[in-house]
Design a protein around this motif. Structure first.
Motif, PDB file in Angstrom:
ATOM      1  N   GLU A 152       0.821  -1.202   0.000  1.00  0.00           N
ATOM      2  CA  GLU A 152       0.000   0.000   0.000  1.00  0.00           C
ATOM      3  C   GLU A 152       0.861   1.260   0.000  1.00  0.00           C
ATOM      4  O   GLU A 152       0.573   2.223  -0.722  1.00  0.00           O
ATOM      5  N   GLU A 153       1.907   1.266   0.807  1.00  0.00           N
ATOM      6  CA  GLU A 153       2.790   2.431   0.850  1.00  0.00           C
ATOM      7  C   GLU A 153       3.540   2.597  -0.473  1.00  0.00           C
ATOM      8  O   GLU A 153       3.775   3.724  -0.926  1.00  0.00           O
ATOM      9  N   LEU A 154       3.899   1.484  -1.086  1.00  0.00           N
ATOM     10  CA  LEU A 154       4.579   1.540  -2.381  1.00  0.00           C
ATOM     11  C   LEU A 154       3.668   2.159  -3.437  1.00  0.00           C
ATOM     12  O   LEU A 154       4.105   3.000  -4.235  1.00  0.00           O
ATOM     13  N   ASP A 155       2.397   1.753  -3.432  1.00  0.00           N
ATOM     14  CA  ASP A 155       1.446   2.306  -4.400  1.00  0.00           C
ATOM     15  C   ASP A 155       1.233   3.804  -4.165  1.00  0.00           C
ATOM     16  O   ASP A 155       1.189   4.593  -5.116  1.00  0.00           O
ATOM     17  N   ARG A 156       1.081   4.195  -2.885  1.00  0.00           N
ATOM     18  CA  ARG A 156       0.889   5.614  -2.583  1.00  0.00           C
ATOM     19  C   ARG A 156       2.100   6.439  -3.025  1.00  0.00           C
ATOM     20  O   ARG A 156       1.954   7.510  -3.617  1.00  0.00           O
ATOM     21  N   THR A 157       3.286   5.934  -2.718  1.00  0.00           N
ATOM     22  CA  THR A 157       4.496   6.673  -3.069  1.00  0.00           C
ATOM     23  C   THR A 157       4.658   6.784  -4.572  1.00  0.00           C
ATOM     24  O   THR A 157       5.094   7.820  -5.088  1.00  0.00           O
ATOM     25  N   GLN A 158       4.304   5.729  -5.305  1.00  0.00           N
ATOM     26  CA  GLN A 158       4.389   5.798  -6.766  1.00  0.00           C
ATOM     27  C   GLN A 158       3.455   6.870  -7.304  1.00  0.00           C
ATOM     28  O   GLN A 158       3.799   7.604  -8.238  1.00  0.00           O
ATOM     29  N   GLY A 159       2.268   6.979  -6.693  1.00  0.00           N
ATOM     30  CA  GLY A 159       1.348   8.036  -7.092  1.00  0.00           C
ATOM     31  C   GLY A 159       1.922   9.418  -6.822  1.00  0.00           C
ATOM     32  O   GLY A 159       1.777  10.336  -7.644  1.00  0.00           O
ATOM     33  N   HIS A 160       2.595   9.566  -5.660  1.00  0.00           N
ATOM     34  CA  HIS A 160       3.231  10.842  -5.341  1.00  0.00           C
ATOM     35  C   HIS A 160       4.313  11.181  -6.365  1.00  0.00           C
ATOM     36  O   HIS A 160       4.424  12.332  -6.814  1.00  0.00           O
ATOM     37  N   VAL A 161       5.114  10.188  -6.693  1.00  0.00           N
ATOM     38  CA  VAL A 161       6.205  10.408  -7.651  1.00  0.00           C
ATOM     39  C   VAL A 161       5.651  10.831  -9.011  1.00  0.00           C
ATOM     40  O   VAL A 161       6.172  11.759  -9.653  1.00  0.00           O
ATOM     41  N   ASP A 162       4.595  10.174  -9.465  1.00  0.00           N
ATOM     42  CA  ASP A 162       4.005  10.523 -10.757  1.00  0.00           C
ATOM     43  C   ASP A 162       3.483  11.957 -10.757  1.00  0.00           C
ATOM     44  O   ASP A 162       3.705  12.720 -11.713  1.00  0.00           O
ATOM     45  N   TRP A 163       2.793  12.342  -9.674  1.00  0.00           N
ATOM     46  CA  TRP A 163       2.236  13.696  -9.592  1.00  0.00           C
ATOM     47  C   TRP A 163       3.347  14.746  -9.519  1.00  0.00           C
ATOM     48  O   TRP A 163       3.282  15.789 -10.166  1.00  0.00           O
ATOM     49  N   LEU A 164       4.365  14.444  -8.713  1.00  0.00           N
ATOM     50  CA  LEU A 164       5.477  15.395  -8.576  1.00  0.00           C
ATOM     51  C   LEU A 164       6.247  15.541  -9.882  1.00  0.00           C
ATOM     52  O   LEU A 164       6.767  16.620 -10.189  1.00  0.00           O
ATOM     53  N   ALA A 165       6.341  14.459 -10.651  1.00  0.00           N
ATOM     54  CA  ALA A 165       7.020  14.548 -11.953  1.00  0.00           C
ATOM     55  C   ALA A 165       6.294  15.540 -12.857  1.00  0.00           C
ATOM     56  O   ALA A 165       6.931  16.292 -13.610  1.00  0.00           O
ATOM     57  N   GLU A 166       4.961  15.563 -12.775  1.00  0.00           N
ATOM     58  CA  GLU A 166       4.200  16.531 -13.564  1.00  0.00           C
ATOM     59  C   GLU A 166       4.487  17.962 -13.103  1.00  0.00           C
ATOM     60  O   GLU A 166       4.604  18.878 -13.922  1.00  0.00           O
ATOM     61  N   GLN A 167       4.612  18.149 -11.790  1.00  0.00           N
ATOM     62  CA  GLN A 167       4.882  19.490 -11.273  1.00  0.00           C
ATOM     63  C   GLN A 167       6.282  19.963 -11.688  1.00  0.00           C
ATOM     64  O   GLN A 167       6.479  21.147 -11.991  1.00  0.00           O
ATOM     65  N   VAL A 168       7.242  19.056 -11.693  1.00  0.00           N
ATOM     66  CA  VAL A 168       8.598  19.414 -12.113  1.00  0.00           C
ATOM     67  C   VAL A 168       8.601  19.847 -13.577  1.00  0.00           C
ATOM     68  O   VAL A 168       9.265  20.815 -13.965  1.00  0.00           O
TER      69      VAL A 168
END
Length: 206
Positions: A85-101
């Motif tokens: 579950e934490e891995l899935d949440r973190t992957q979602g964070h990484v994807d969203w942050l990549a868009e912000q970058v």
């Protein structure tokens, strides 16, 4: 308190509010409503800035406690499930942050947070591999032990031996311990024993 504006038998909402804990000059309890998060009404100190600030903080604490109770109820999980579950949440964070970058390339804070989340994701993935490997080994060990137990029972029954007999079980246990590097031989058990006693105690040779 009965209001002429309410239907018969119904109480006013004010009756369900916290009452002021102070007493009036004549000694009777104050019927005023305490401020939110406080114990006094505005007429008995509730309007003081320090009291209002403390009441506000208490109201916020109560709101957080209620939110935790409502949204943070315990539920059963396993280490592997929690990691997934934490891995899935973190992957979602990484994807969203990549868009912000990509959207704000001139803002270093986005890249910093993005990199931190990627590092966290990498560590989680490593822990997941370790946890999955340990889980598979445990499951394989349990299946192997069950198969070996069934095999031993079948072979002994073919030889007409009772697998519930104590003597038979002791023999099985001796061989299993030997396979695991243990020994049930009394002499072997005391081979490395330390003799403890008085200074006059003589070494014992085996």
């Amino acid at each position: 308190m009965v209001s002429k504006y309410l239907p018969a038998g119904e109480s006013s909402p004010i009756e369900h509010m916290r009452k002021c804990g102070a007493r009036c000059r004549d000694g009777t309890p104050c019927e005023g409503v305490a401020i939110r998060g406080g114990q006094r009404c505005r007429m008995h100190g509730g309007a003081a800035p320090a009291v209002r600030d403390a009441a506000t903080r208490r109201s916020e604490e109560v709101a957080v406690e209620r939110a935790v109770h409502k949204y943070g109820k315990p539920r059963r999980t396993t280490p592997v499930q929690a990691l997934e579950e934490e891995l899935d949440r973190t992957q979602g964070h990484v994807d969203w942050l990549a868009e912000q970058v990509g959207r704000y390339p001139e803002e270093p804070v986005w890249r910093s947070v993005y990199q931190a989340e990627r590092d966290h994701l990498t560590k989680l993935a490593a822990h997941m591999v370790t946890a999955k490997t340990a889980e598979r080994r445990l499951a394989l060990g349990n299946r192997t032990a069950a198969l070996v137990g069934d095999l031993i029972d079948a072979v002994l029954r073919d030889f007409g031996l009772d697998t519930t007999d104590d003597a038979v079980r002791r023999v099985i246990r001796r061989h299993l311990d030997a396979m695991q590097g243990k020994s049930t031989d009394p002499a072997a058990q005391v081979e490395d024993a330390e003799v403890v006693g008085t200074e006059d105690t003589q070494p014992v040779e085996f």
